[in-house]
Design an enzyme around this catalytic site. Structure first.
Site, PDB file in Angstrom:
ATOM      1  N   GLU A  37       0.898  -1.147   0.000  1.00 35.83           N
ATOM      2  CA  GLU A  37       0.000   0.000   0.000  1.00 35.83           C
ATOM      3  C   GLU A  37       0.933   1.192   0.000  1.00 35.83           C
ATOM      4  OE1 GLU A  37      -0.895   3.096   1.237  1.00 35.83           O
ATOM      5  OE2 GLU A  37      -1.827   2.444   3.111  1.00 35.83           O
ATOM      6  N   CYS A  54      -1.911   7.876   5.214  1.00 42.05           N
ATOM      7  CA  CYS A  54      -1.980   7.489   3.795  1.00 42.05           C
ATOM      8  C   CYS A  54      -3.159   8.175   3.124  1.00 42.05           C
ATOM      9  CB  CYS A  54      -2.198   5.987   3.655  1.00 42.05           C
ATOM     10  SG  CYS A  54      -1.072   5.004   4.628  1.00 42.05           S
TER      11      CYS A  54
END
Lengths: 526, 526
Positions: A263, A300
């Site tokens: 990710e 994120c």
């Protein structure tokens, strides 16, 4: 503090003690040295993981659930020692670390409950039809089975929830895969405490030696060896695009390619639609100032790109946002490297053609700290410069002004893959921009309406991942219960005798799980 | 026969007519020339696919089900013309082609019924908890959504069921992805007939132009361009390891890496356990002679490796098998290239250290035909030579003799990834060899008991795939209803208004599908 590498239930003192973690708030190296793993340590951990897989992959879901719950208990038992270590090593405040500990324990318990529920294995049974013409149909049963030892790279920005016993470790252990953690060099003491807790939980619940190991070392070399090791069957990573892609390419070039679930963050575009923006100009600006600076922008899902249509309201929004950012508190970032990268990447963005800084907080920056900033650029300049889609990890956001709806369309069409895309709009707005919403769906893992992207709910409906470059594999999530599916693969059993079938596929359905039997969903037996 | 490339609903005659298919049985080039796609043809097909995706991805499951059923009808309407073309181009007998047509139509209808059932989208709903402490929980809903245009490489060994309208095309269209087929140069006329049928079905059921295209050309160059095209979002392939890996590496090296689902065959080991072998020596030999030579050995699941323990019964089994193979019929293979490769690969295997030919059928070989053969080798020689794990595509099988159970263990441990592994054993056998069975499970997608690996049932419990090198991604299947999951990815919708949600996630559950709502499986509304 022992400073050793953990090889299953044993500690190895073979390495040379050269690693130390850092206190970013004090800008000083912390006391306590940690040993870098030797080649023998790595080999020992991977060998134990392979052997452990034989028995661990055959444990019952209930046994694994107890193991996960025991890890949560042991983490809580670490008490203040863990909280203080994580705070010192990350510069995150106590409330955040305590909250993150709760989330970490919650994740472990979520997977325990998923194992007891059992539906995640996708048990599918097609019973035999011996008299079918022209050929008899055999009995075939399928379910997800664990893939093998998993190497977990821990993340810098969640020293607990995406680290040693975080979502990747929890989901891999849940699926039946042994885990080898590559400790984050920023959190060596936190890692040691949590690794010892996992080992205690494994021993107490009768798990095999080697179900969990943790190794420290110079990042690139240790990481490379772990990814290339033939016993490694999958890799999980949360971090930068460069880091994720390096691991991904290594894994693909092996004799036996293996999946890397990386990710790699994104800029999480937010589109402010006109009626909503007009009605709530200042409130939206305040809400987003909060989202941009939350946790020093180190999520994120930080909103790095704000998009609106040229208008008086957008100007007003920018003005209020600028004011909020200017008066926001400055804070220490996770580590020196991240603080330096933030300054550098922000500067790079600000010097691109057409980009104008509209606000920067003017308080004194602490050491390893970040000054939040927002800048503005025309969609025309944005469209002609792919560099403006690079993530600036930290409290920075770029506002893109579109001439009209059709230019907004172009901007969305040109976006690369994202973890999230958000639309702020009232019902009328959303109807007017429905085409753009469908277009945005193709670019993201999560589509948010009238909220902020920061805050990732840990639940079964969460998709945390997205089209490349947000993640290496858009078909999987790294947050929420479906994260377990990264570490499992379907196996079919044809004409298997009952005693050789996993419980999930036996006629009597001993765990009472939901299954597809001859095309019908049922939790009854066959 | 028009010989043109199909760009959505249009035919392009831009290319130069240089391609001809071949009649392997007559060993002659067939009449009729086909045009190789030009760069403009490729660009036009990929552009149409991208545009078609916008609307096709929004079609209802019912509409797509009707489209798939219409394709099945149109294929049947082609009548004998299709059957004869496929027979001539593949040398497969009429019964097989008619059966394969039935399977192809069955697959299309399976996916139609899967769409109506709706559970495949994994709809998951977590409703909001506005009063949750410390933070409110948003409404989050998740389901699988189509990934984008899919390039399908058609297989040589199933001119219908794994070709133009085969499992890959059917599952990609079912998921909501447009398809661009790379026609197989062995089946150009079959491909044209089926492609025209798909286009007719698309027009009749109101599908967008570009939902389906088909291009012919020199394989490598056309394939490369299609895989590298930015509009391509996934690739499906069935064929050789070399071919699959070439596409896989190309796809990974793109700016935006994309998944390649390559099923690359395997040697499908069969382990004959002692009691069963003793009780049914000759019957087992006869059954397996049939499986080895079925369809001239041209199945991905052909049993290429037979494993047993040193014994009088194993010798007897070999003798009977040798006799059956010697007297089996020789037959034409699918094409000249495959026939030549079979001879070459068989010879290579036979010249490896310790390999002894024990039987080869001694009838006259037809042109482009295969002489079936079986050979024998000790486990010691097998273990020291990885070349003996290379697939010999065609009617060839290697018998490995193990000294004892522990050497069998070694052989299984050293196996590379397989589509299938089979155990032939009675209850006692299976209990005695339970450890080896668990060990074998780690190496295969399908574990078979007391059957033959040839024959792949198309159903929801089928796993056709396996650990590398059987497939590039062990987590997906290319046969059965789960094949659709290759072409979809999860998308989460947070706080979405009802009118912007796909039907599958709306409160009222208009299609009545099974969903997880706040952790409970139900087909009721919210």
């Amino acid at each position: 503090m022992h400073g050793n590498n953990r090889i299953g239930f044993e500690l190895s003192d073979k390495g040379t003690a050269t690693l130390q973690s850092f206190n970013p708030a004090k800008a000083e190296t912390r006391a306590g040295k940690f040993k870098g793993a030797t080649s023998e340590d790595i080999e020992a951990a991977m060998t134990k993981a392979k052997i452990a897989f034989d028995s661990y992959s055959q444990t019952s879901p209930e046994k694994r659930a107890q193991f996960l719950e025991a890890i949560a208990d042991e983490i809580l038992n670490l008490g203040d020692e863990l909280v203080h270590a994580a705070m010192e090593e990350s510069a995150l405040p106590e409330g955040r670390i305590v909250g993150e500990r709760g989330r970490t324990m919650g994740q472990l318990k979520l997977f325990a409950s998923l194992l007891r529920d059992g539906v995640w294995v996708e048990a599918t049974i097609d019973t035999a039809q011996p008299s079918r013409e022209p050929l008899p149909k055999p009995d075939i049963r399928k379910m997800l089975r664990p893939i093998g030892p998993v190497v977990v790279f821990t993340a810098s920005n969640f020293p607990l929830a995406f680290s040693t016993a975080g979502g990747d470790t929890a989901s891999a252990l849940a699926s039946g895969c042994p885990v080898v953690v590559k400790a984050h060099n920023s959190h060596l003491q936190t890692n040691e405490l949590v690794s010892d807790a996992i080992a205690r939980a494994a021993e107490k619940t009768g798990m095999p030696d080697g179900v969990y190991s943790s190794l420290a070392g110079e990042g690139f070399e240790l990481g490379t060896t772990l990814v290339k090791h033939p016993n490694t069957k999958a890799v999980a990573f949360t971090g930068s695009l460069d880091g994720g892609m390096a691991l991904y390419k290594m894994a693909i070039e092996r004799d036996e390619p293996i999946p890397v679930f990386a990710e790699m963050g994104s800029i999480n575009p937010v589109i402010f639609l006109p009626e909503k923006l007009k009605a709530e100009t200042n409130d939206l600006a305040k809400t987003y100032a909060g989202s941009i600076t939350l946790g020093v922008g180190q999520f994120c899902t930080n909103p790095g790109l704000l998009i609106g249509l040229e208008s008086r309201e957008l100007d007003q929004f920018c003005e209020t946002l600028a004011h909020e950012i200017t008066t926001s508190a400055a804070a220490t970032m996770l580590n020196e490297g991240i603080a330096n990268s933030f300054s550098k990447n922000k500067e790079t963005s600000l010097t691109q053609n057409g980009v104008k800084l509209i606000s920067s907080n003017n308080v004194e920056t602490p050491r390893n700290g970040a000054n939040a900033a927002v800048a503005r650029v025309s969609a025309t300049d944005f469209l002609s410069n792919p560099n403006l889609q690079h993530e600036v990890f930290g409290p920075y956001s770029l506002i893109v002004t579109c001439r009209d709806q059709s230019q907004l369309d172009e901007v969305i069409t040109q976006l690369s893959g994202q973890l999230t895309i958000t639309f702020m709009g009232n019902e009328n707005d959303l109807k007017t921009f429905e085409k753009q919403i469908h277009s945005a769906e193709k670019k993201t893992g999560r589509l948010i309406y009238n909220g902020v992207p920061t805050g990732v709910e840990v639940c079964s409906s969460m998709q945390h991942g997205g089209p490349f470059p947000a993640a290496t594999d858009s078909r999987f999530t790294s947050v929420g219960s479906d994260a377990i599916k990264r570490f499992a693969r379907p196996v079919s059993y044809q004409n298997a005798p009952q005693f050789l079938l996993p419980d999930e596929l036996k006629n009597e359905n001993p765990n009472g799980i939901w299954r597809s039997v001859d095309g019908i969903w049922t939790n009854n037996g066959v």
